[in-house]
Structures are given as structure tokens and as C-alpha cells.
Write an enzyme that holds these catalytic residues in place. Structure first.
Site, PDB file in Angstrom:
ATOM      1  N   ARG A  70       0.834  -1.216   0.000  1.00 23.53           N
ATOM      2  CA  ARG A  70       0.000   0.000   0.000  1.00 23.53           C
ATOM      3  C   ARG A  70       0.864   1.260   0.000  1.00 23.53           C
ATOM      4  NH1 ARG A  70      -1.948   1.437   4.478  1.00 23.53           N
ATOM      5  NH2 ARG A  70      -2.427  -0.676   5.210  1.00 23.53           N
ATOM      6  N   TYR A 123     -18.059  14.986 -14.849  1.00 28.91           N
ATOM      7  CA  TYR A 123     -18.399  13.573 -14.636  1.00 28.91           C
ATOM      8  C   TYR A 123     -19.380  13.462 -13.463  1.00 28.91           C
ATOM      9  CZ  TYR A 123     -17.696   8.611 -13.737  1.00 28.91           C
ATOM     10  OH  TYR A 123     -17.897   7.284 -13.525  1.00 28.91           O
ATOM     11  N   ASP A 200      -9.070  18.457 -13.926  1.00 29.01           N
ATOM     12  CA  ASP A 200      -9.206  17.085 -14.400  1.00 29.01           C
ATOM     13  C   ASP A 200      -9.060  17.134 -15.923  1.00 29.01           C
ATOM     14  OD1 ASP A 200     -10.115  14.668 -15.407  1.00 29.01           O
ATOM     15  OD2 ASP A 200     -11.744  14.440 -13.954  1.00 29.01           O
ATOM     16  N   LYS A 225      -8.555   6.033 -19.085  1.00 27.48           N
ATOM     17  CA  LYS A 225      -8.937   6.542 -20.407  1.00 27.48           C
ATOM     18  C   LYS A 225      -7.695   6.608 -21.323  1.00 27.48           C
ATOM     19  CE  LYS A 225     -13.115   7.168 -18.710  1.00 27.48           C
ATOM     20  NZ  LYS A 225     -12.991   6.974 -17.264  1.00 27.48           N
TER      21      LYS A 225
HETATM   22  N1  PLP Z   1     -12.871  12.150 -14.520  1.00 32.81           N
HETATM   23  C1  PLP Z   1     -13.463  12.067 -15.727  1.00 32.81           C
HETATM   24  C2  PLP Z   1     -13.454  13.263 -16.624  1.00 32.81           C
HETATM   25  C3  PLP Z   1     -14.089  10.878 -16.136  1.00 32.81           C
HETATM   26  O1  PLP Z   1     -14.687  10.794 -17.343  1.00 32.81           O
HETATM   27  C4  PLP Z   1     -14.100   9.760 -15.244  1.00 32.81           C
HETATM   28  C5  PLP Z   1     -14.723   8.466 -15.597  1.00 32.81           C
HETATM   29  O2  PLP Z   1     -15.397   8.282 -16.540  1.00 32.81           O
HETATM   30  C6  PLP Z   1     -13.483   9.899 -13.998  1.00 32.81           C
HETATM   31  C7  PLP Z   1     -12.878  11.086 -13.671  1.00 32.81           C
HETATM   32  C8  PLP Z   1     -13.446   8.756 -13.044  1.00 32.81           C
HETATM   33  O3  PLP Z   1     -12.464   7.868 -13.441  1.00 32.81           O
HETATM   34  P1  PLP Z   1     -12.481   6.281 -13.165  1.00 32.81           P
HETATM   35  O4  PLP Z   1     -13.600   5.717 -13.988  1.00 32.81           O
HETATM   36  O5  PLP Z   1     -11.139   5.827 -13.598  1.00 32.81           O
HETATM   37  O6  PLP Z   1     -12.734   6.105 -11.707  1.00 32.81           O
END
Ligand code: PLP
Length: 409
Positions: A70, A123, A200, A225
Site C-alpha cells: 500500500r 463527470y 481534471d 482513459k
Molecule cells: N474524470 C473524468 C473526466 C471521467 O470521465 C471519469 C470516468 O469516466 C473519472 C474522472 C473517473 O475515473 P475512473 O472511472 O477511472 O474512476
């Protein structure tokens, strides 16, 4: 943990960094690739070795060996060093998912009475976490309409005046309308009021946008992604200055959402081809967006590379490419849009984006299915909205597929 990267020329460029950066040059057994160190714990030869390790840890010196999974793993740390180099930050931390990264950062940085200022095109689960979860712990969230500059400035001023800490959070480009916030302007505003800025930039990847370069304090990625790039792993990442990353590492140790060694390996591998994949997706994105904009059965296209996008000028100034996601509205209703999606042959129907396979979704039926039509429309999710996340197939084939599907409705 084991902090010896290959000696790269100081001026090595992005793809060179993506291939060689963060890797130990001479690996166990002469292996070219960084091995998956699949262990939960690490053992010591004797008590003197325990003491030597703990002394270094206490003195906050770079550690020479592992202790417990961890706290760190060599495969994970190679991937972290590589990502930090590609993103242009001091250091990176990898998490079990993008949500583990986002939630860990917010829990680590915000206390009761603090404020989170967020742009509202984002999101769904990040929004839900801020409003429903953090709210229970006394963190207040101010949701500002994406593109409302005056509203954002007012929210930052109000939050900074009312709290000891304020975090400004925005996706760039955002989900699903691909809004691009003017990062340098927001950073200037936030810093003037003592607030931190976290971007993000999952939809951009560091190939298209480097928020740290524009003064952002932290960058977040769903590494599931573009960074991973093959629709086969879940991971999250945060990149930023060493002091903040150290604070977040302590939080990750406690909250426990660390990436596992096998996913770290897949991410290391994916990162090596990031620039190639994203270049192809940028090219296809622009071609597909232009094609869709010329189609009478498409009411509107949202793509930051098109002059019709509200943030086109900002995107041109901040981004090197506009990405592989194209959002558009079919001239029709829920059913006609579903018929169009069903007629597509190449993209898979599903959530997610950024991988080599194209994926299409109708947000009203996927991420926002649980909400009724009025609730969906209140947050801008129209029935006829389509989010197409392009993979690395040939653009001509993707366009031919879109054409034949449009011909069927
Ligand atoms: N941020 C964005 C812009 C996303 O599209 C997503 C997921 O689709 C996330 C964060 C969350 O990521 P994760 O699915 O890897 O937990």
C-alpha cells in the site's frame, strides 16, 4: 521506493520521455520491460536492514527498498515517474481509479467549512461525491455553470472570504460538452484569493493540455482513459509539486486506494504509445466533427476544434490538439437517437473513452439513466445527445460508418 531512473538527456522530448522516462535502465534478469512486482509485502534480511530502512523513512530520504504494497511498489513507481515527466510535474501518484484519485485529493485537502468551487459540466460521480458525500463532512460545494466567468469569479471570492481553504475544480475539456476553462485566468483569480486549482484533464491527456504549465496546482486523470489507452485497466493519477504530492501520498496510504502492480504495468505500457494514439485521435476527432457538422440529420456538434464551439479560442490558445471525443445532437428524440446508435457498426456501445476502440453512448440512457427527463434536462443532458469517443481506427472508416447510420434514420 527505488528511485533510480534511466539517465535521460535533460532536453529529451515528450515521446522519448514516454518511452524511456521513469524506467530503471538495467532491470532484473536483463528484462527490457519493467517487471510486474506482484507482491503485497517486502521482507528484510535482518533487523539491521529494518532499522536502516526505517531511519531513511523517518528522515524522509528516498527509500531504497519496499516495505508494504500500500505504501509503494517498483512497477507503480516507474509508472509514476514516467507520468510526472510526460505531464511536466515534480511527481505523480497513482490510484486504483480516477474516482479514488479525485476523492482522496478532496478528502485530503478539504476540512469542514472549506469550499469546493466546481464548474458544472463534469463527470456525474465527481459531482455526486462533492454534493452528497463531502457535504456530510461539512465541505461546501459551489457549482458554477461552465462558461459563466463572472459566476466563477463571484464563487471564488465568496468561498475564499468564507473559508480558510478553497479548491477550484474543473474538467478541461469537460464531460460531455467539452468546455475548456481559461486556466491561466482562473489560476490568477484563485491564487489571488489563496485558493488552489485542480484540473481534471482526462479528456485532453498531457499530449493535448498541460495544466501545470498554466499554473494549476494539481492535475487529475482517470488513467483508465487515454493514459492506459486500451480499455483494459482502471487507474487514477494526480500530478503536481512535490510538497502537495507528499501530503497526498500520506492520504493515499491511509485511504488505501493505491493502484495494483499489474495495472501499473499496463499503464506503463500504455504510456509509451500515448503520443501516437492521441495524435491519431486528434486527427480523427477534427475530421469526424467537421463531417458531422455538415450533416442535416445532426442538429449540433460540440468539439473544441470547431469554430462553432463556445471555447474554441481558449482551446486554440491552451491545447495542442482537441482530442478524440465528439459530442453531438441528432435531429430527433430519444428513440431516433437510439436507432442511429444501433445502426453503427464500428464503435462499441458503452461508457468510457480514450482507448484504441471507438465507443459511443447516449448519456440519457447510460450515465444519466436513473434521472427522469426533467432532471436530466436541468443539468443539460438532452435525450438526443450522443458522445462518440474515437479510437484509433481509420477516420475514413469511422465517417463511412456514421454516414450509413445517419442514412438509416
Ligand atoms: N474524470 C473524468 C473526466 C471521467 O470521465 C471519469 C470516468 O469516466 C473519472 C474522472 C473517473 O475515473 P475512473 O472511472 O477511472 O474512476
Amino acid at each position: 521506493m527505488i528511485n533510480q531512473s534511466a539517465a535521460l538527456p535533460a532536453d529529451a522530448r515528450e515521446s522519448t520521455q514516454a518511452v524511456h522516462g521513469g524506467e530503471v535502465r538495467q532491470k532484473p534478469y536483463g528484462s527490457l520491460t519493467t517487471p510486474i512486482i506482484q507482491t503485497s509485502t517486502y521482507t528484510f534480511e535482518d533487523t539491521a536492514a529494518v532499522i536502516a530502512h526505517m531511519e531513511r523513512k523517518k528522515a524522509e530520504l528516498p527509500l531504497l527498498r519496499g516495505e508494504y504494497g500500500r505504501y509503494g511498489n517498483p512497477t507503480q513507481e516507474s509508472a509514476e515517474r514516467k507520468l510526472a515527466l510526460v505531464e511536466g510535474g515534480d511527481a505523480a501518484l497513482l490510484f486504483a481509479s480516477g474516482m479514488a484519485a479525485a476523492t482522496s485529493v478532496m478528502l485530503a485537502l478539504l476540512s469542514p467549512g472549506d469550499y469546493l468551487v466546481m464548474t458544472d459540466d463534469l463527470y456525474r460521480l465527481t459531482r455526486d461525491f462533492a454534493l452528497n458525500f463531502l457535504g456530510r463532512f461539512g465541505v461546501k460545494t459551489l457549482l458554477v455553470k461552465s462558461g459563466d466567468d463572472a459566476g466563477l469569479a463571484a464563487a471564488v471570492r465568496a468561498a475564499a472570504a468564507a473559508s480558510s481553504k478553497c479548491l477550484v475544480f474543473s474538467e478541461a475539456p469537460s464531460n460531455p460538452y467539452l468546455r475548456v476553462i481559461d486556466i491561466p485566468r482562473v489560476v490568477e483569480l484563485a491564487h489571488r484569493h489563496g485558493a488552489l486549482v485542480m484540473i481534471d484533464s482526462t479528456f485532453a491527456s498531457p499530449i493535448n493540455l498541460k495544466p501545470l504549465q498554466y499554473g494549476a496546482d494539481l492535475v487529475l486523470h482517470s488513467a483508465s482513459k487515454y493514459l492506459g489507452g486500451h480499455n483494459d485497466l482502471l487507474a487514477g493519477a494526480v500530478v503536481g509539486p512535490q510538497a502537495l504530492i507528499n501530503q497526498l501520498r500520506t492520504a493515499r496510504n491511509q485511504l488505501g486506494g493505491v493502484i495494483d502492480p499489474h495495472n501499473a504495468y499496463l499503464l506503463l505500457r500504455g504510456l509509451k504509445t500515448l503520443a501516437l494514439r492521441v495524435a491519431k485521435q486528434n486527427e480523427s476527432g477534427l475530421q469526424v466533427a467537421r463531417f458531422l457538422e455538415s450533416q442535416p440529420k445532426v442538429r449540433r456538434v460540440y468539439y473544441p476544434g470547431l469554430p462553432s464551439h463556445p471555447d474554441h479560442e481558449i482551446a486554440r490558445r491552451l491545447m495542442r490538439g482537441f482530442g478524440g471525443v465528439v459530442t453531438f445532437e441528432i435531429d430527433g428524440d430519444l428513440a431516433r437517437t437510439g436507432k442511429f446508435i444501433d445502426a453503427l457498426r464500428l464503435p462499441y456501445i458503452g461508457p468510457s473513452l480514450g482507448g484504441v476502440e471507438s465507443i459511443v453512448e447516449q448519456p440519457a440512457l447510460m450515465s444519466h439513466f436513473a434521472k427522469d427527463k426533467a432532471e436530466r434536462e436541468a443539468i443539460g443532458i438532452k435525450d438526443e445527445l450522443v458522445r462518440l469517443a474515437l479510437g484509433i481506427e481509420d477516420a475514413e472508416d469511422l465517417i463511412a460508418d456514421l454516414q450509413q447510420a445517419l442514412d438509416q434514420i
